[in-house]
Scaffold this active site. Sequence first.
Site, PDB file in Angstrom:
ATOM      1  N   LYS A 286       0.833  -1.184   0.000  1.00  0.00           N
ATOM      2  CA  LYS A 286       0.000   0.000   0.000  1.00  0.00           C
ATOM      3  C   LYS A 286       0.878   1.249   0.000  1.00  0.00           C
ATOM      4  CE  LYS A 286      -3.728  -1.907   2.928  1.00  0.00           C
ATOM      5  NZ  LYS A 286      -4.876  -1.748   2.011  1.00  0.00           N
ATOM      6  N   ARG A 360     -10.163 -11.622   2.577  1.00  0.00           N
ATOM      7  CA  ARG A 360     -11.031 -12.698   2.091  1.00  0.00           C
ATOM      8  C   ARG A 360     -10.354 -14.067   2.198  1.00  0.00           C
ATOM      9  NH1 ARG A 360     -11.418  -9.765  -3.563  1.00  0.00           N
ATOM     10  NH2 ARG A 360     -11.150  -8.070  -2.054  1.00  0.00           N
TER      11      ARG A 360
END
Length: 508
Positions: A286, A360
């Site tokens: 990120k 996820r």
Amino acid sequence: MSDVPLETSISTAARPPEDAALLAVPFAADLDPPVGLPVPAAALLACYEAKGEAGEIVEVPVARGEAVGRILLYGIGDGSADALRKAGAAVTRRGRGREEIAVVPPPGASAAAVAAFTEGALLAAYTFRIGETAPSSRPVASIRLVTGTPGDDGGTGDATETGETGTGDARETGETGTAAVESGIARGRAVAGAVALARDLANTPASVKTPAWLAERAAEQGVATRIWDERELRAGGFGGILAVGQGSVSPPRLIQLSYEPEGEATGHVVLVGKGITYDTGGLSLKPTEGMKFMKTDMAGGAVVIAVLGALAALGARVRVTGLVAAAENSFSGTAQRPSDVITQYGGRTVEVLNTDAEGRLVMADALAYADAELDPDVMVDIATLTGAIGIALGKGLGALFASDDGLAAELAGAGEASGERLWRMPLIDDYVPALESSVADLANIEVGSAYGAGSITAALFLREFTGGRPWAHLDIAGVGRSTVDEGLSAKGATGFGVRLLLEWLSGR
């Protein structure tokens, strides 16, 4: 539930203290404020153009012997639970830096009304700070709800008389009197305490909050706990949790919490929370701005821990199992790589095309385990899963995806009742091909850019591991953090999801 250190205490008093520096009393458009004001109530409210809206405050100086005290007229709007939460929050915020506020409860003083007011007051008082807090910035230390008749010292009348104003749910029914006030305080304090715990867990810096630390905090909640360490995760085949955590020096954990009600349970619900204690994005790194708030990427897991700890206090009759898949998504020579193929719990293979789509992966393991081993009637997961949902719904609504219409309606109703509103999003089967991989059963993100619905495809990925059971997914990435300190929220983690899940579970 462990004792959550709420900074503000709330209790009852038969009369307001004679030397009360601050006395708060309710008013609304069709409710006259109490007597004891320095000028006629109608003229005073007209001067301030006060309408009695929820959270509106009019502050009036009054004589207290040789001293000067103040009366806070706080608006209660339509008297609904949401309006009373706003009113409680406004009173608490106006009392910041004071030792005590005496408060006449909302008209009717039903347990539901007092619970809503208490929730708002305590949530607005929440602070999280490492180091000293300036006295003027500290929340009010004590709130005393007045249950009797103050008499001539402030002339507020009987706080337990049934009011006639408003049509809100919180005042339509419910026994009144001191017992109802005490009952409402107890519920409001239990709910606010659970939210405060979730906020504390999410706000704790990741330098402290390793997966093992989070597991230790979960074990303090007074329910049966099982913790899988990295060796047990490997033996059990939890490939998603292991893959996400393998780049960190702090090994991953799977946390299981089990609540059993007294007597026969009305059903079995499994809650699954994302517990990424810090998210760098892994090798799909990120940017700095995107990393600043990633200590709160385990907000969903914090909600699950807090909810499990509060169920007994609310007398929930449903059996609930909480699963928190905890890992730190870091980067190193041992981190998973884009294009790696991992094997999730139960044997499904996943091609990892983006290591920043890690939530996820850990949640898929927990959902698959719940389906295979726990035999729940319903599964609900909660996670700060996709940035896309914040763009779609902003900061005021959580996203609800569900495979079952009845479950979706129950959760949406609990969201409305609790003040944590949800907006149902579609599970579009035409988008399932976005997750096809040429080398594995699934890809963890869309292959190409033909669909572009990041939040929907993430939900579709999770659905693959639910075994076809009734399931809902709550994406709280947009509402799990606040950048402002106002209303019921404090800057930082919001604890969104605690109130709606407690509302839902305690009513099943």
